[in-house]
Scaffold this motif. Structure first.
Motif, PDB file in Angstrom:
ATOM      1  N   SER A 105       0.858  -1.251  -0.085  1.00 46.62           N
ATOM      2  CA  SER A 105      -0.016  -0.011  -0.018  1.00 46.62           C
ATOM      3  C   SER A 105       0.859   1.235  -0.343  1.00 46.62           C
ATOM      4  CB  SER A 105      -0.835  -0.028   1.233  1.00 46.62           C
ATOM      5  OG  SER A 105      -0.114  -0.086   2.499  1.00 46.62           O
ATOM      6  N   LEU A 106       0.416   2.289  -0.733  1.00 49.01           N
ATOM      7  CA  LEU A 106       0.985   3.526  -0.627  1.00 49.01           C
ATOM      8  C   LEU A 106       0.470   4.462   0.433  1.00 49.01           C
ATOM      9  CD1 LEU A 106       1.361   4.249  -4.703  1.00 49.01           C
ATOM     10  CD2 LEU A 106       3.237   3.484  -3.153  1.00 49.01           C
ATOM     11  N   LEU A 107       1.234   5.395   1.015  1.00 50.00           N
ATOM     12  CA  LEU A 107       0.946   6.306   1.876  1.00 50.00           C
ATOM     13  C   LEU A 107       0.256   7.471   1.222  1.00 50.00           C
ATOM     14  CD1 LEU A 107       3.955   6.154   4.526  1.00 50.00           C
ATOM     15  CD2 LEU A 107       1.686   5.059   4.579  1.00 50.00           C
ATOM     16  N   ARG A 108      -0.362   8.405   2.048  1.00 50.49           N
ATOM     17  CA  ARG A 108      -0.896   9.357   1.250  1.00 50.49           C
ATOM     18  C   ARG A 108       0.007  10.456   0.791  1.00 50.49           C
ATOM     19  NH1 ARG A 108      -5.749  11.620   5.647  1.00 50.49           N
ATOM     20  NH2 ARG A 108      -7.085   9.772   5.385  1.00 50.49           N
ATOM     21  N   ARG A 109       1.104  10.492   1.574  1.00 45.78           N
ATOM     22  CA  ARG A 109       2.248  11.625   0.869  1.00 45.78           C
ATOM     23  C   ARG A 109       3.033  10.927  -0.329  1.00 45.78           C
ATOM     24  NH1 ARG A 109       7.005   9.186   2.024  1.00 45.78           N
ATOM     25  NH2 ARG A 109       7.498   7.980   3.629  1.00 45.78           N
ATOM     26  N   GLN A 110       2.790   9.619  -0.231  1.00 46.32           N
ATOM     27  CA  GLN A 110       3.526   8.821  -1.693  1.00 46.32           C
ATOM     28  C   GLN A 110       2.450   8.976  -3.121  1.00 46.32           C
ATOM     29  OE1 GLN A 110       4.031   4.965  -0.020  1.00 46.32           O
ATOM     30  NE2 GLN A 110       6.257   5.282  -0.164  1.00 46.32           N
ATOM     31  N   TRP A 111       1.256   9.001  -2.751  1.00 46.09           N
ATOM     32  CA  TRP A 111       0.345   9.483  -4.057  1.00 46.09           C
ATOM     33  C   TRP A 111       0.629  10.972  -4.183  1.00 46.09           C
ATOM     34  CZ3 TRP A 111      -1.899   6.014  -6.333  1.00 46.09           C
ATOM     35  CH2 TRP A 111      -2.390   4.787  -6.046  1.00 46.09           C
ATOM     36  N   LEU A 112       0.743  11.706  -3.186  1.00 55.42           N
ATOM     37  CA  LEU A 112       0.980  13.198  -3.530  1.00 55.42           C
ATOM     38  C   LEU A 112       2.328  13.282  -4.405  1.00 55.42           C
ATOM     39  CD1 LEU A 112       0.533  16.289  -3.245  1.00 55.42           C
ATOM     40  CD2 LEU A 112       1.880  15.962  -0.949  1.00 55.42           C
ATOM     41  N   ALA A 113       3.390  12.378  -4.078  1.00 52.21           N
ATOM     42  CA  ALA A 113       4.607  12.376  -4.492  1.00 52.21           C
ATOM     43  C   ALA A 113       4.265  12.019  -5.854  1.00 52.21           C
ATOM     44  CB  ALA A 113       5.524  11.642  -3.884  1.00 52.21           C
ATOM     45  N   MET A 114       3.582  11.068  -6.401  1.00 55.19           N
ATOM     46  CA  MET A 114       3.328  10.508  -7.910  1.00 55.19           C
ATOM     47  C   MET A 114       2.465  11.560  -8.374  1.00 55.19           C
ATOM     48  SD  MET A 114       1.958   6.877  -6.883  1.00 55.19           S
ATOM     49  CE  MET A 114       1.045   6.714  -8.391  1.00 55.19           C
ATOM     50  N   CYS A 115       1.822  12.461  -8.075  1.00 53.94           N
ATOM     51  CA  CYS A 115       1.195  13.447  -8.696  1.00 53.94           C
ATOM     52  C   CYS A 115       1.920  14.749  -9.152  1.00 53.94           C
ATOM     53  CB  CYS A 115      -0.080  14.029  -8.077  1.00 53.94           C
ATOM     54  SG  CYS A 115      -1.459  12.961  -7.468  1.00 53.94           S
ATOM     55  N   LEU A 116       3.028  15.020  -8.165  1.00 46.91           N
ATOM     56  CA  LEU A 116       4.083  15.855  -8.498  1.00 46.91           C
ATOM     57  C   LEU A 116       4.936  15.377  -9.673  1.00 46.91           C
ATOM     58  CD1 LEU A 116       5.092  17.050  -4.860  1.00 46.91           C
ATOM     59  CD2 LEU A 116       3.672  18.131  -6.422  1.00 46.91           C
TER      60      LEU A 116
END
Length: 307
Positions: free
Chosen positions: A264-275
């Motif tokens: 599973s990915l953390l919320r900050r990692q989803w944010l990082a993917m978007c960036l």
């Protein structure tokens, strides 16, 4: 190929040899053999193609080789003091060092959108790979030297980019750059092997454990093919684009490993993917915008130029 090379490097250099569990610690010797393979490969390609080569000043190759070898050595040396994820996290800032030193020393100019793309990608990679668990103060203090070594490696990466930018007006061939840089690198490393005394120790280790030769040869071949594409990218698209590709590759490799093993990915990692992907999309948009010709006075239609 670079990913395979790095994986094999970690496996071969951290393997234990003999009854006393000796470790392979000969960084100069290992890189020296790699440079010999790289140079031989590049010269073979140049001989087969028999293309006229531009007259690039040799001092540019010498400067590029010095910073390149120093960056490679300090990057590998840092692994003795910091964990591999920490080293990858710090080296993810390579595009920033390449861009800043390119602007300051090579007088390179980039559009504002380029700065935004680099910032988004680097910040995204750093956020994605940032460790969750805090380390004890004693361990943090022990890793400080390793982080300084990585900082030196980043500066050398930027200086390598400056030397490569100064070669761009000469339209140097990728395999010419590869051959010349590895020739000078071999000379520097040979001097280091003699001065430090590591050369004799390296030969003695290989004589006592000849089965490590296969590891060194496989690593050198993988490194050779990987470096071939690195120099192709540098000569055709520039050092900054090359550093962005290698940084993004690290992110995608880790991302695929997470998705493949269903982590599973953390919320900050989803944010990082978007960036990261926003930065990549902006980078792609800026390149397409450059290739579009001005509108025709008769037809207000944009057509992409054929390259």
């Amino acid at each position: 190929s670079l990913s395979l090379s790095l994986s094999f490097f970690l496996a071969s250099t951290r393997s234990k040899y003999g009854p006393h569990n000796e470790k392979f610690t000969f960084a100069f010797g290992l890189v020296f053999v790699q440079c010999l393979f790289n140079s031989a490969f590049a010269k073979s390609v140049l001989h087969l193609r028999q293309e006229p080569l531009p007259g690039v000043p040799r001092y540019l190759f010498a400067m590029c080789a010095l910073t390149y070898v120093t960056a490679m050595f300090t990057s590998n040396k840092a692994l003795e003091y910091v964990a591999y994820p920490t080293q990858v996290l710090l080296k993810a800032c390579k595009p920033i060092s390449v861009m800043l030193l390119g602007v300051l020393l090579a007088h390179k100019r980039y559009p504002i959108l380029k700065y935004l793309c680099v910032t988004l990608i680097v910040v995204g990679v750093v956020i994605f790979m940032y460790p969750d668990k805090s380390k004890p103060p004693k361990q943090v203090g022990a890793e400080l030297f390793g982080e300084i070594v990585v900082g030196i490696s980043l500066i050398c990466d930027g200086l390598t980019g400056v030397a490569q930018e100064k070669m761009s007006p000469y339209r140097v061939a990728s395999h010419q750059m590869m051959a010349e840089v590895n020739d000078f690198s071999s000379l520097y490393l040979l001097g280091a092997l003699i001065v430090t005394g590591e050369g004799l120790k390296f030969v003695d280790f290989v004589m006592r454990y000849p089965y490590c030769i296969a590891n060194i040869i496989i690593l050198s071949i993988l490194s050779c093919f990987g470096q071939n594409f690195v120099f192709l990218t540098v000569t055709n698209f520039g050092p900054l684009t090359c550093s962005l590709i290698t940084t993004t590759r690290k992110f995608i490799t880790i991302l695929f490993s997470i998705l493949f093993f269903h982590n599973s990915l953390l919320r900050r990692q989803w944010l990082a993917m978007c960036l990261v992907f926003t930065g990549l999309l902006l980078e792609s948009f800026s390149k397409k915008k450059k290739t579009m010709p001005p509108p025709s006075p008769k037809h207000a239609v944009f057509r992409q130029q054929t390259v």
